[in-house]
Enzyme design. Sequence first.
Site, PDB file in Angstrom:
ATOM      1  N   TYR A 305       0.853  -1.198   0.000  1.00 39.08           N
ATOM      2  CA  TYR A 305       0.000   0.000   0.000  1.00 39.08           C
ATOM      3  C   TYR A 305       0.885   1.243   0.000  1.00 39.08           C
ATOM      4  O   TYR A 305       1.700   1.445   0.910  1.00 39.08           O
ATOM      5  CB  TYR A 305      -0.881  -0.035   1.240  1.00 39.08           C
ATOM      6  CG  TYR A 305      -2.060   0.897   1.239  1.00 39.08           C
ATOM      7  CD1 TYR A 305      -3.327   0.430   0.914  1.00 39.08           C
ATOM      8  CD2 TYR A 305      -1.928   2.236   1.594  1.00 39.08           C
ATOM      9  CE1 TYR A 305      -4.426   1.279   0.947  1.00 39.08           C
ATOM     10  CE2 TYR A 305      -3.024   3.087   1.621  1.00 39.08           C
ATOM     11  CZ  TYR A 305      -4.271   2.593   1.295  1.00 39.08           C
ATOM     12  OH  TYR A 305      -5.355   3.431   1.319  1.00 39.08           O
ATOM     13  N   TYR A 356      -5.301   5.271  -7.704  1.00 40.05           N
ATOM     14  CA  TYR A 356      -5.562   5.122  -6.270  1.00 40.05           C
ATOM     15  C   TYR A 356      -7.012   4.721  -6.065  1.00 40.05           C
ATOM     16  O   TYR A 356      -7.920   5.535  -6.261  1.00 40.05           O
ATOM     17  CB  TYR A 356      -5.284   6.449  -5.554  1.00 40.05           C
ATOM     18  CG  TYR A 356      -5.656   6.494  -4.087  1.00 40.05           C
ATOM     19  CD1 TYR A 356      -5.016   5.675  -3.159  1.00 40.05           C
ATOM     20  CD2 TYR A 356      -6.635   7.358  -3.621  1.00 40.05           C
ATOM     21  CE1 TYR A 356      -5.346   5.723  -1.819  1.00 40.05           C
ATOM     22  CE2 TYR A 356      -6.967   7.418  -2.267  1.00 40.05           C
ATOM     23  CZ  TYR A 356      -6.320   6.595  -1.374  1.00 40.05           C
ATOM     24  OH  TYR A 356      -6.651   6.653  -0.046  1.00 40.05           O
TER      25      TYR A 356
END
Lengths: 404, 144
Positions: A305, A356
């Site tokens: 992440y 994203y």
Amino acid sequence: VPASISDRAAIVGVGATPYYRRGQSLPQTPLELTCKAILAALADAGLTADDLDGFALYAGGYDPAQIASLLGVPEVRFSATLTSGGGGAAGSLGLAAAAITSGMAEVLVSVMVLQQAGRRAGGSSTAAGAPVAGNAIYGGSGSSPDAAFSAPSGLASPGQNFSLLAQRHMHRYGTTREHFAEVAISQRNNAIRRPTSITSVPLTLDDYFAARMISDPLCLLDYTLETDGAVAVITTSMERARDLAQPPVSILASANGGAGRWGQALSWHQMPDEYFASSGHRTVAKRLYEMAGVGPDAIDVALLYDHFSPMVLMQLEDYGFCAIGESGPFVADGNIRWPSGALPVNTHGGHLSEAYIVGMTHIREAVEQLRGTAVNQVDGAELALVTGGPASLPVSGTILRRAA
Amino acid sequence: MTGRPRGAPPVLMDDPYADDRTSPFWDAALAGRLVCARCSTCGTFRMPPAAFCHVCRNQDVEWIELPGTGRVYTFTIIRHPLRPEFVDAVPFVVAVVSLDGAGEARLITNVVECDPDSVVVDMPVRVAWDRMSDTFVFPRFAPI
């Protein structure tokens, strides 16, 4: 033998909308984007909404009640969300596996949608005159009387909070902006080969150092892109997975949580010095490897992440790919590059360079790698690590395995 | 205690919205004293003054007066204004400051009265009171 979710459930379908630059998914609604991704994921698996019976979610942004009604799901048997924000991304797969292993549901969807036409996910969490609850994606910053201990400083956004961790890491371990740049550059190289990517031009070290500083030491290129879109994955039992359209990708292990004092780390910065400059993943990584029965050496590709480039470095340490404090030299040696590095990282380009969608693109890429269909395929990849967070608790990690 | 320190960000709150738990900190600030809550049972300092001690889970606190010095634990130089009222304020320094005499407790504040580019981790600092309103005085910190 204690009950375990290990190898009992598999990802059988992945679906997504196109990725859009911030606001450009209009006039579609978030609900519409969500359902498009879910239907695509079901179709990928060779299933329909008639087969769907559960939701294993994280972070919010959608309403399972609306989705189930809109798609005419015959019966919802399980609907649960990991608390907090993007830290639960990878952990939602463990939640699905828990529902499947316990027999509470059989075909679950995990999904995320992001549409930033109005509010930006990384924007200011305070309003003039009166403090408000913190940023929805990263968890709240406390109620009104406590806000006086933070808001007057002007500290207001995820990027500013993570800059504080990055600065401490630089001081404690000698990490440099060149190390952050290596994360950004290597991921850009991966992203531009993918037709789904928002970015299309390579990034040089000169480009990096010419970029606008936002919250020093982080510049614009250390920050995630701001995009819209939806990604969904379908999970079912290993038995049922073997009869479906795609090669199953097994959930070998999944863990979420973290040390309690990490809970509000990004709001209050009171976590112990020992792990202040960390990703908050150390306890999760330990449990994850124990459940999987493997160590970091067994991981073929890592989808970490990456809302901010330094947090990739800290995860490399916390997941044991290098020693604590050694992530800078580790990436400088080319270890995270695809295809030449020892541990290709974010082969899809990640949040920094592809899109994203709060962690879901990483799960999508892990599945593509283990099906052997990735654009930037790691040869012979059998085990993929995918993570959610660094963020408020819970953070999460999942190890996926190419099914035999 | 007049005027605002150079490099302090715009006033976002003109009152601490204090309750019984937090008002001793802000009352002391109005009097120019920096204090920190310490657990009456085990002696752990906590910031903000939370309702429970995270070590022994008791609720009672003593308010300890601090010398008003500390060190920059970490910081960021905010160069991009997230909101219109910050356009003329950037660059400014947000810092997490370790408070001398307060154990592991840290305060989220600003380093003021200096060039932002001169700030480094471990820099010694001293409190510089910022009188934002008649009811709200906030501790910023300046290099010693």
